[in-house]
Each structure stands twice: as C-alpha cells, then as structure tokens.
Design a protein around this motif. Structure first.
Motif: not given
Length: 356
Positions: A181-189
C-alpha cells in the motif's frame, strides 16, 4: 496518482503513485534496477512465467510493452511468440472493458517484470472488475495456467472475515506476492494474508553514483487486525516484540515517486500518455515477484509459500538491510526502519537472488 478511491473490501485500489511526464525518458530503467539489486537478469529466468493480476483491460498492453522493451534493448516478448499471454479472469479471451487508470497499472507491471526478468514469460490476467472476488478468481486462474510467480499490485482496507479470502492466495509452490500500500503506516489486504509475500517500499537514491536506500514514507506496514502470525515471523524478535499477528511487510524495493521508474503507456488517462514516471509499492511488487522468478526455486525449496523461504534467510548477505527512514509515528519497528526486520521495508531489499 493516489492509491485510489475510498476502498472497502468489495473494491480494491491500485497501488501506483503519481504520474510525471518525461521528455526525454527519465526515471530508472532496467540497467539501474538490475544494478541496484545485483540481479542476474541477463542469464536467469528461462522457464519461469510471471503472472500479473490487474482489473479491466489495457487495449495497448502488447504494443506498449514492445515499445518499452525495444527502447531499453530487451528481447521482444509478444503474443505471437507465446512470451506474452493475455486472458480474462477465467482464462478465456473475453477481455473486460477498457480502463485508463488500470491500464497505467498494467503498463507499470508489465514493464517492471521486463526490467527485472527479460527472459521470463508474462501472463496478464485481467479481472472483470476491481472487486476482491474477481481479482481473487484471476489469481486462481493464473495459478491454474502455470504461473510460477503471481504479482498483485492492489490492496484495500482490512475487514472482518478476510481470512475467508485467503484461499485465493494459497498456492503452494507458487510465489504469490502483494503490495503493502501507499498510504503510510497501516495494513492492507491481501498484503496481510500469510500466503503472500508483502512488498514494502524504499527510496532508491543514486545521486552520488552509488545506490542507497531508506524507507519510503508512503509504504504500507503494520500489524494485521485479523490474520494470525505465521510461525516464520514469530521467530524474529523485531516482530514478536511489537506484533502478535501477521506483520507487514516482508521485503521491499524502490517505491518513492521521486526516485521512480520509467514506464510507457499510450492509453491516455487524465491527460497522461507516453513515457511516464511511476512510484508506489506497485513498483516494488513486480520487482520482487520477478526476483523470485530469477531465483526459480520456490516450487522446489521445501518452504511452501515464498515468504517462508525469505525468513529462513533473514540474516543472509543476500538481503540488504534498510536501516533508516519511517512511514509514521507509531514509535516501534512497525513504522520505523532499523536493524533487522521493520514494517516499511520488511527484511530489506534483494542483493542477488540467494534469499529467494
């Protein structure tokens, strides 16, 4: 371009970042990337098929790929020769509707596979929509058609019940990869799935004549809210001390748009066409998938999914540790790059293919 629209688990966003016009061509090309990661790109990759899973259709995919490869002196990869194959999500010829934004993603993915593994065959599987079910079906199709590596440059917010979608990515003997992902700190699926190798991002600097890397501030990372921690992550104290679930990312490569890569895409979208420069973990992801292809040993490594093999080589000289930079203010290894594993860059970046 931002990582796309507001997203829930029904709709997945692309993970490529801003478009810059290039006249003449700028951005890193195959020689830069091969040198930065010490890759045997000119000799390895025969017999490997890297699958790219994206949504919708790029009507100029084959011709744009020919332009990129010709410009950089790479051998042709065409549908006529069988090197390039383009199918719908079920493996047929009923390609979905055209989409300019996803065409940019497709061009980026095709070009990065070509840059890293010019001897590889490429399978482009175009999902009917950006829903997780359609993209997941396309992943299953890629595996059934013989892909040895599968690149998934998309992601969406985690959600309760996401473990039910993990079966799409569970293909032992195939290196299934996903961008963080490209949004910085944080988890994607699906980066959070334990069945994928999650690719984070770096800033790849060559301004002083040597390649140096720091964590890219936009790289996705963190501790999954729903996925259990694989045993191969629990063994690392950098992870177990800050996270009791699946931690993201696993490995990384260039993703900063300011140190982006050259891409050719002639299908105009929001005024942009021709030679462009892209960043985002959609750059890092096909680089990592293609590095697996250069190694060519996931099916016979005895480690099952690809990421497990990486963790067995966590302290190897075949991985370059990235020790500076951050993607947030969490205050731990989940967002601060340092010695050993960290969220934004994972175990580090390729230094050859020995760890893959």
């Amino acid at each position: 371009m931002a990582a796309c629209d507001s997203i829930i688990h029904e709709t997945i966003g692309r993970n490529h970042k801003p478009v810059h016009y290039t006249t003449p061509v700028s951005g890193y090309g195959p020689p830069n990337l091969q040198a930065a990661y010490n890759l045997p790109s000119t000799t390895n990759g025969s017999g490997q098929t890297v699958a790219i899973v994206d949504a919708y259709n790029d009507p100029e995919a084959a011709s744009d790929l020919a332009t990129y490869r010709s410009y950089f002196g790479l051998p042709p990869c065409t549908t006529a020769s069988g090197c390039l194959r383009i199918v719908d999500q079920n493996g047929g010829s009923k390609l979905p509707k055209n989409n300019g934004g996803w065409s940019q993603e497709i061009s980026l993915d095709l070009d990065m596979v070509s840059a890293i593994c010019p001897n590889c065959h490429i399978l482009l599987v175009e999902a009917s929509s950006a829903s997780l079910s359609d993209l997941g079906t396309a992943v299953d199709t890629a595996a059934s058609l013989g892909a040895t590596e599968i690149s998934n440059s998309y992601g969406g917010s985690e959600y309760p019940g996401e473990t039910g979608a993990d079966s799409y990515y569970d293909h032992p003997g195939v290196a299934v990869t996903a961008s963080s992902g490209d949004g910085g700190f944080g988890v994607e699926y699906p980066a959070a799935s334990p069945y994928v190798t999650a690719a984070g991002g770096t800033t790849l600097d060559h301004s002083n004549g040597t390649y140096t890397q720091t964590a890219w501030s936009g790289a996705g990372s963190g501790c999954s809210a729903y996925e259990p921690q694989p045993a191969w992550q629990a063994e690392l104290s950098n992870i177990s001390s800050v996270c009791s679930a699946r931690a993201v990312a696993d490995v990384s490569a260039d993703a900063n748009p300011d140190t982006g890569v050259a891409v050719y895409d002639s299908y105009r979208y929001r005024g942009a066409s021709g030679w462009l420069v892209f960043g985002g973990t959609s750059v890092a992801l096909p680089i990592i998938a293609s590095t697996y292809a250069l190694a060519g040993n996931v099916a016979t490594s005895g480690f099952g999914q690809g990421a497990e093999h990486l963790y067995a080589n966590a302290n190897s000289s075949d991985i370059t540790d990235v020790t500076s930079g951050s993607n947030g203010s969490c205050g731990t290894d989940l967002c601060n790059s340092g010695t050993g594993w960290d969220g934004p860059t994972g175990l580090g970046t390729p230094n050859g293919v020995g760890a893959f």
